[in-house]
Design a protein around this motif. Structure first.
Motif, PDB file in Angstrom:
ATOM      1  N   VAL A   5      70.252 100.236  93.654  1.00  0.00           N
ATOM      2  CA  VAL A   5      70.667 101.240  94.627  1.00  0.00           C
ATOM      3  C   VAL A   5      69.596 101.376  95.699  1.00  0.00           C
ATOM      4  O   VAL A   5      68.406 101.547  95.392  1.00  0.00           O
ATOM      5  N   VAL A   6      70.016 101.319  96.958  1.00  0.00           N
ATOM      6  CA  VAL A   6      69.108 101.497  98.086  1.00  0.00           C
ATOM      7  C   VAL A   6      69.570 102.679  98.923  1.00  0.00           C
ATOM      8  O   VAL A   6      70.766 102.883  99.130  1.00  0.00           O
ATOM      9  N   ILE A   7      68.614 103.462  99.398  1.00  0.00           N
ATOM     10  CA  ILE A   7      68.866 104.532 100.363  1.00  0.00           C
ATOM     11  C   ILE A   7      68.442 104.019 101.733  1.00  0.00           C
ATOM     12  O   ILE A   7      67.308 103.536 101.894  1.00  0.00           O
ATOM     13  N   VAL A   8      69.334 104.105 102.710  1.00  0.00           N
ATOM     14  CA  VAL A   8      69.039 103.669 104.079  1.00  0.00           C
ATOM     15  C   VAL A   8      69.175 104.872 105.000  1.00  0.00           C
ATOM     16  O   VAL A   8      70.258 105.464 105.099  1.00  0.00           O
ATOM     17  N   THR A   9      68.103 105.254 105.678  1.00  0.00           N
ATOM     18  CA  THR A   9      68.168 106.385 106.601  1.00  0.00           C
ATOM     19  C   THR A   9      68.456 105.889 108.017  1.00  0.00           C
ATOM     20  O   THR A   9      68.258 104.721 108.340  1.00  0.00           O
ATOM     21  N   GLY A  10      68.936 106.797 108.861  1.00  0.00           N
ATOM     22  CA  GLY A  10      69.318 106.413 110.216  1.00  0.00           C
ATOM     23  C   GLY A  10      70.458 105.423 110.205  1.00  0.00           C
ATOM     24  O   GLY A  10      70.508 104.482 110.998  1.00  0.00           O
ATOM     25  N   ALA A  11      71.431 105.650 109.301  1.00  0.00           N
ATOM     26  CA  ALA A  11      72.437 104.623 109.003  1.00  0.00           C
ATOM     27  C   ALA A  11      73.716 104.723 109.821  1.00  0.00           C
ATOM     28  O   ALA A  11      74.663 103.983 109.560  1.00  0.00           O
ATOM     29  N   VAL A  20      73.564  98.435 106.020  1.00  0.00           N
ATOM     30  CA  VAL A  20      74.493  98.790 104.944  1.00  0.00           C
ATOM     31  C   VAL A  20      75.240  97.555 104.430  1.00  0.00           C
ATOM     32  O   VAL A  20      75.163  97.240 103.230  1.00  0.00           O
ATOM     33  N   PRO A  21      75.954  96.796 105.284  1.00  0.00           N
ATOM     34  CA  PRO A  21      76.619  95.587 104.769  1.00  0.00           C
ATOM     35  C   PRO A  21      75.624  94.518 104.306  1.00  0.00           C
ATOM     36  O   PRO A  21      75.932  93.746 103.390  1.00  0.00           O
ATOM     37  N   ALA A  22      74.435  94.475 104.894  1.00  0.00           N
ATOM     38  CA  ALA A  22      73.446  93.476 104.484  1.00  0.00           C
ATOM     39  C   ALA A  22      73.014  93.717 103.037  1.00  0.00           C
ATOM     40  O   ALA A  22      72.896  92.763 102.241  1.00  0.00           O
ATOM     41  N   TYR A  23      72.779  94.972 102.687  1.00  0.00           N
ATOM     42  CA  TYR A  23      72.399  95.281 101.310  1.00  0.00           C
ATOM     43  C   TYR A  23      73.574  95.131 100.352  1.00  0.00           C
ATOM     44  O   TYR A  23      73.393  94.745  99.192  1.00  0.00           O
ATOM     45  N   ARG A  24      74.777  95.407 100.821  1.00  0.00           N
ATOM     46  CA  ARG A  24      75.947  95.186  99.958  1.00  0.00           C
ATOM     47  C   ARG A  24      76.060  93.694  99.616  1.00  0.00           C
ATOM     48  O   ARG A  24      76.384  93.339  98.484  1.00  0.00           O
ATOM     49  N   TYR A  28      73.614  95.396  96.262  1.00  0.00           N
ATOM     50  CA  TYR A  28      73.149  96.770  96.090  1.00  0.00           C
ATOM     51  C   TYR A  28      74.281  97.770  96.356  1.00  0.00           C
ATOM     52  O   TYR A  28      75.123  97.538  97.229  1.00  0.00           O
ATOM     53  N   SER A  29      74.259  98.879  95.637  1.00  0.00           N
ATOM     54  CA  SER A  29      74.985 100.063  96.084  1.00  0.00           C
ATOM     55  C   SER A  29      74.113 100.729  97.145  1.00  0.00           C
ATOM     56  O   SER A  29      72.881 100.699  97.062  1.00  0.00           O
ATOM     57  N   ASP A  42      84.273 101.999 100.961  1.00  0.00           N
ATOM     58  CA  ASP A  42      83.665 101.236  99.875  1.00  0.00           C
ATOM     59  C   ASP A  42      83.122 102.212  98.822  1.00  0.00           C
ATOM     60  O   ASP A  42      82.249 103.028  99.123  1.00  0.00           O
ATOM     61  N   PRO A  43      83.597 102.137  97.577  1.00  0.00           N
ATOM     62  CA  PRO A  43      83.110 103.071  96.555  1.00  0.00           C
ATOM     63  C   PRO A  43      81.638 102.880  96.220  1.00  0.00           C
ATOM     64  O   PRO A  43      81.026 103.754  95.605  1.00  0.00           O
ATOM     65  N   GLU A  44      81.066 101.749  96.652  1.00  0.00           N
ATOM     66  CA  GLU A  44      79.647 101.503  96.400  1.00  0.00           C
ATOM     67  C   GLU A  44      78.778 101.917  97.586  1.00  0.00           C
ATOM     68  O   GLU A  44      77.592 101.592  97.620  1.00  0.00           O
ATOM     69  N   VAL A  45      79.369 102.592  98.555  1.00  0.00           N
ATOM     70  CA  VAL A  45      78.611 103.156  99.675  1.00  0.00           C
ATOM     71  C   VAL A  45      78.842 104.663  99.698  1.00  0.00           C
ATOM     72  O   VAL A  45      79.974 105.126  99.860  1.00  0.00           O
ATOM     73  N   LEU A  46      77.774 105.423  99.541  1.00  0.00           N
ATOM     74  CA  LEU A  46      77.827 106.881  99.593  1.00  0.00           C
ATOM     75  C   LEU A  46      77.226 107.340 100.913  1.00  0.00           C
ATOM     76  O   LEU A  46      76.070 107.035 101.215  1.00  0.00           O
ATOM     77  N   ALA A  47      78.005 108.049 101.729  1.00  0.00           N
ATOM     78  CA  ALA A  47      77.506 108.607 102.986  1.00  0.00           C
ATOM     79  C   ALA A  47      76.981 110.019 102.732  1.00  0.00           C
ATOM     80  O   ALA A  47      77.689 110.847 102.141  1.00  0.00           O
TER      81      ALA A  47
END
Length: 232
Positions: A5-11, A20-24, A28-29, A42-47
């Protein structure tokens, strides 16, 4: 619960949105964070909508991440504020805005994310080559003050957490083709780089995903700047 799982800020735009798609693709979720981020199909992306300049918001993002995915493996500190002005023209409001996102935001979410990492982890932050290679055409003392702090703390934390397997790296950018820069400025901005062009978002994404997978690299300030830091 098994994927990283990765957290990306400023997304919500620019580099963060592209990460986001690069880590998917890396499996990664992703927890995509910004003040205006849109929900994903995408259920593996939480906004998660958050203003990271406010104390406690970064910790809340990590709590929501753990509630949804049960773990934190990586953090990309991409959110940032850049204000270019002559030094004496900066206002107290400018100072609060820049330090709020660039320093308070980094501190709050990184502290919480690292605290939640139970195994090997990675934190990568986004800085600017202006820290080391100031340009007379771009007066940017507040960027240097805050992003210079990120460069320094990257090395400090890399050593502090090396034995625990948590890596810290930073990408120091030149000027990149993002919504931050109006198209009519691109030609003039290109001239500030020895290679004669501005950077592309995909090139920054490539650098960050390289660092994500480079297990023997920590404490690195990776310049993605068209040669600016080398000279001009």
């Amino acid at each position: 619960m098994s994927s990283k799982v990765v957290i990306v800020t400023g997304a919500s735009q620019g580099i963060g949105e592209a990460l986001v798609p690069a880590y998917r693709k890396l499996g990664y979720s992703v927890v995509a964070v910004s003040r205006s981020v849109q929900d994903s199909d995408d259920p593996e992306v939480l906004a998660v909508r958050a203003d990271l300049s406010q104390t406690g918001e970064g910790a809340r993002v990590v709590e929501e991440t753990l509630r949804r995915f049960g773990r934190v493996d990586s953090l990309v500190n991409n959110a940032g504020v850049f204000v270019a002005k002559p030094f004496t023209e900066y206002t107290d409001e400018d100072y609060a805005a820049v330090t709020g996102t660039n320093l308070t935001g980094f501190f709050d979410i990184t502290r919480a994310a690292v605290g939640a990492m139970t195994g090997p982890g990675h934190v990568v932050s986004v800085s600017t080559t202006l820290v080391e290679h100031a340009l007379s055409a771009v007066p940017s003392a507040l960027a240097s003050l805050t992003k210079g702090g990120l460069n320094a703390v990257t090395k400090s934390l890399a050593i502090e957490y090396a034995a625990r397997g948590i890596r810290f790296n930073t990408v120091a950018l030149g000027i990149v083709r993002t919504p931050m820069h109006a198209p009519e400025t691109h030609e003039a901005l290109a001239a500030l780089h020895p290679v004669g062009r501005i950077g592309e978002i995909s090139e920054v994404v490539d650098a960050i995903t390289f660092l994500e997978q480079a297990g023997f690299v920590t404490g690195e300030i990776l310049h993605v700047d068209g040669g600016q830091s080398a000279g001009h």
